[in-house]
Design a protein around this motif. Sequence first.
Motif, short mmCIF file in Angstrom:
data_model
loop_
_atom_site.label_atom_id
_atom_site.label_comp_id
_atom_site.label_asym_id
_atom_site.label_seq_id
_atom_site.Cartn_x
_atom_site.Cartn_y
_atom_site.Cartn_z
N PRO A 1 0.80 -1.23 0.00
CA PRO A 1 0.00 0.00 0.00
C PRO A 1 0.83 1.28 0.00
O PRO A 1 0.36 2.32 -0.46
CB PRO A 1 -0.85 -0.12 1.27
N ILE A 2 2.06 1.23 0.50
CA ILE A 2 2.91 2.42 0.46
C ILE A 2 3.26 2.78 -0.99
O ILE A 2 3.29 3.95 -1.38
CB ILE A 2 4.20 2.21 1.28
N LEU A 3 3.48 1.77 -1.83
CA LEU A 3 3.80 2.03 -3.23
C LEU A 3 2.65 2.70 -3.96
O LEU A 3 2.86 3.41 -4.95
CB LEU A 3 4.16 0.72 -3.93
N LYS A 4 1.43 2.50 -3.50
CA LYS A 4 0.27 3.04 -4.20
C LYS A 4 0.11 4.55 -4.04
O LYS A 4 -0.75 5.15 -4.66
CB LYS A 4 -0.99 2.32 -3.71
N GLY A 5 0.96 5.14 -3.19
CA GLY A 5 0.88 6.59 -3.00
C GLY A 5 1.85 7.37 -3.86
O GLY A 5 2.02 8.58 -3.64
N PHE A 6 2.49 6.73 -4.85
CA PHE A 6 3.45 7.46 -5.70
C PHE A 6 2.76 8.65 -6.34
O PHE A 6 1.63 8.55 -6.82
CB PHE A 6 4.02 6.53 -6.77
N PRO A 7 3.42 9.81 -6.38
CA PRO A 7 2.76 11.04 -6.84
C PRO A 7 2.26 10.95 -8.28
O PRO A 7 2.79 10.20 -9.11
CB PRO A 7 3.86 12.09 -6.71
N VAL A 8 1.25 11.77 -8.56
CA VAL A 8 0.62 11.83 -9.87
C VAL A 8 1.17 13.04 -10.61
O VAL A 8 0.90 14.19 -10.25
CB VAL A 8 -0.91 11.93 -9.72
N PHE A 9 1.97 12.80 -11.65
CA PHE A 9 2.50 13.90 -12.46
C PHE A 9 2.91 13.37 -13.83
O PHE A 9 3.28 12.21 -13.98
CB PHE A 9 3.69 14.58 -11.78
N ASP A 10 2.81 14.24 -14.84
CA ASP A 10 3.16 13.93 -16.22
C ASP A 10 2.52 12.62 -16.67
O ASP A 10 3.18 11.73 -17.20
CB ASP A 10 4.68 13.87 -16.39
N LEU A 11 1.20 12.54 -16.48
CA LEU A 11 0.46 11.34 -16.87
C LEU A 11 -0.31 11.58 -18.18
O LEU A 11 -0.77 12.67 -18.46
CB LEU A 11 -0.54 10.95 -15.79
#
Length: 744
Positions: free
Chosen positions: A119-129
């Motif tokens: 679940p920690i990996l699922k918080g990777f920031p949202v950018f340049d998508l």
Amino acid sequence: MLLPAAPVLAQDVAADQAAAQKEAITLDTVQVTAQRRVENAKDVPVSLTAVDGEKLNVLASGGEDVRFLSGRVPSLNIESSFGRAFPRFYIRGLGNTDFDLNASQPVSLIYDDVVQENPILKGFPVFDLDQVEVLRGPQGTLFGRNTPAGVVKFESRKPSQETDGYAQVSVGSNEAINVEGAFGGPLSQHWSARASMLYQKRDGWVDNTFAAGPERDLEGFEEMAARLQLLYESGDGFEALFNVHARDLGGTARLFRANIFQKGSNDFVPGFDRDKVTIDGTNFQKLESQGASARLSWDLGRTTLYSITGYESVDTLSRGDIDGGFGDRFNPPSGPGTIAFSAESADGLPDHSQFSQEFRIESNEWGRFDWQAGLFYFDEDITVDSFNYDSLHGGVQNGHAVQEQRNKAWAVFGSGEFDVTDKFKLRGGLRYTQDKKDFSASVLQSAPFGTPVSGPFPVTTDANDVSWDLSGTYAINSDVNFYARVAKGFRAPSIQARLLFSPTPSIADSEEVISYEAGIKADLWNKRARMGFSVFRYDVKDQQLVAVGGGNNSAILLNADKSLGQGFEFDLEAYLTPDLLVTFGSSYNDTEINDASLAVGVCGGTFGATPHCTVTDPTQLLPNGTTVAFIDGNPLPQAPKWIHNLTARWGIPVGEGEFFVYTDWAYRSEINFFLYEAREFTGKSLVEGGLRLGYNWDAGNYEVALFGRNITDTERAVGGIDFNNLTGFINEPRNWGLEFTAKF
């Protein structure tokens, strides 16, 4: 007489052309990879929503983390008791409230084709998508185990032979700064690259009024993330995309606030001030993660072979004041309200690694029949540290336990599509999965709750399962498709061991889900609008649940005999006028736990017969003095019945550019925080809105905008701590900012 008529005629023609141009405006086709190949979303027999372009940028304004998607998509809820680091996803009411760093979730997050299991990996920031896709319902055939509720897919913008990029800078409330950008283009005839970066910072906006508190300003953070991609295109059918990425986060852990609810209701206590807390414990959060992937493809003519290799690693530690106040009843003064006993703890991942490998082959336009098949392997090694601290004596460590787990899984899968007629298509697939976990837990330092140094306590699970799906799509005409789907998914067994607070590990067996849905997808008004509507029902056998918190701050895994859910989802996107684009989404989710004998501990009931909160379920006092509640018939936690969302964009040409107004609103109905029902721990309905006023010019390459998030400054509790006081945590406050964007 003819001379003055000529310019009039020219003006009329120009006006007619402008009117025709506005009349001809249409929506772009939405291309998705929900079935692992690029398709028109209308042709995919799955209830899904795609978010991209300006809408994605607006919703993420001002440094929002992935929780900005919550409620912005039908049937999707996202919350966290860890703040930015540990999002918990719920689709159609199915999710997991577990706060342990070894928790599994029934919603899988796929980032650039690589599963993010922890679940920690699922918080990777949202950018340049490029796009976010939310797939609802079991996706076990093509995406594997732990997807019985659905999948959230993130796709980064890829390198190309076209040089392009952007830079975006914003400043906002509480000294917030958000800087992100990307640049990409050709390196040679065959190679191209794209580099993306993100920097976010916000000062603490909550004042700790406890004079001796370790920290004064809380809820601040500083985060950096970067991604570098290299693309090789041979020109004769071979492509290779390499991706390396990293994240660094530091700041405040989620703030827990003691006794914020009035006894007997879910109203805040009189005088509640969201800008203040009074805590005596240390509060911080730090996180570092790194990852890499290689996506290779070989065009072999009639087939294409894919290889997807992924590696992820994360190191994190989060420490907080769990009781949400200062002192306790044995060590006065204490407060706010009654603090049954002081609690301060931390959880961390000192050692984590995840490796995944997939080989997949798919057909290339075989006529009436197309197919894909593959092999998948997953290997995760994880160590979880749990610490306890004595807040009353300088925060010294007085407890340490460790969990270690090795999880290996492999699968073989296949899926096919057959054109029965020009209008009717059948799809189906199978996946066999083998999942094994080797787990061990030990107490390395005895805890104040009487837990001695002990262990190791070994546990092994070994499960296999067959997931499948079958669907049919009928084209009523070129613009309207009707589909029906039935699918089976499963979640592998889970293991927990919070040994500082409970004596032995707990295990939840595999859960299985059978889901039925039918829907219609259509392009309307000469492609000026599109809509999707689906109805569904699912039945869960042996659903994995977790009784979190309690008087001993534990996490106990359970299996409910059955759970069920039913409802509908609706999506609409339309140009109501050539200048006004509107999107609307709505969902209804009715969930229910069916297990007449299932009971869980309640707030404060572990150390006495009287619960601290107002439980509305039937209760029973056990011989050991513990009070439990029977949860048969209760809705699933964090499962709102209603979710609605609306966006509207209106633009008008001004000078050499365009002035625009963009607003977005999201509503979710009330929720249960826990498995049992209590008046205080029933979250009120929540409405949050956003506003963006801006001007763009040079064909949209430059933009300056004023934005606001939660513009009504709504205050709501979004979660609770099942402890010995009425503790909760709240939503983000109003945030205003100014943003400048340049594309090149």
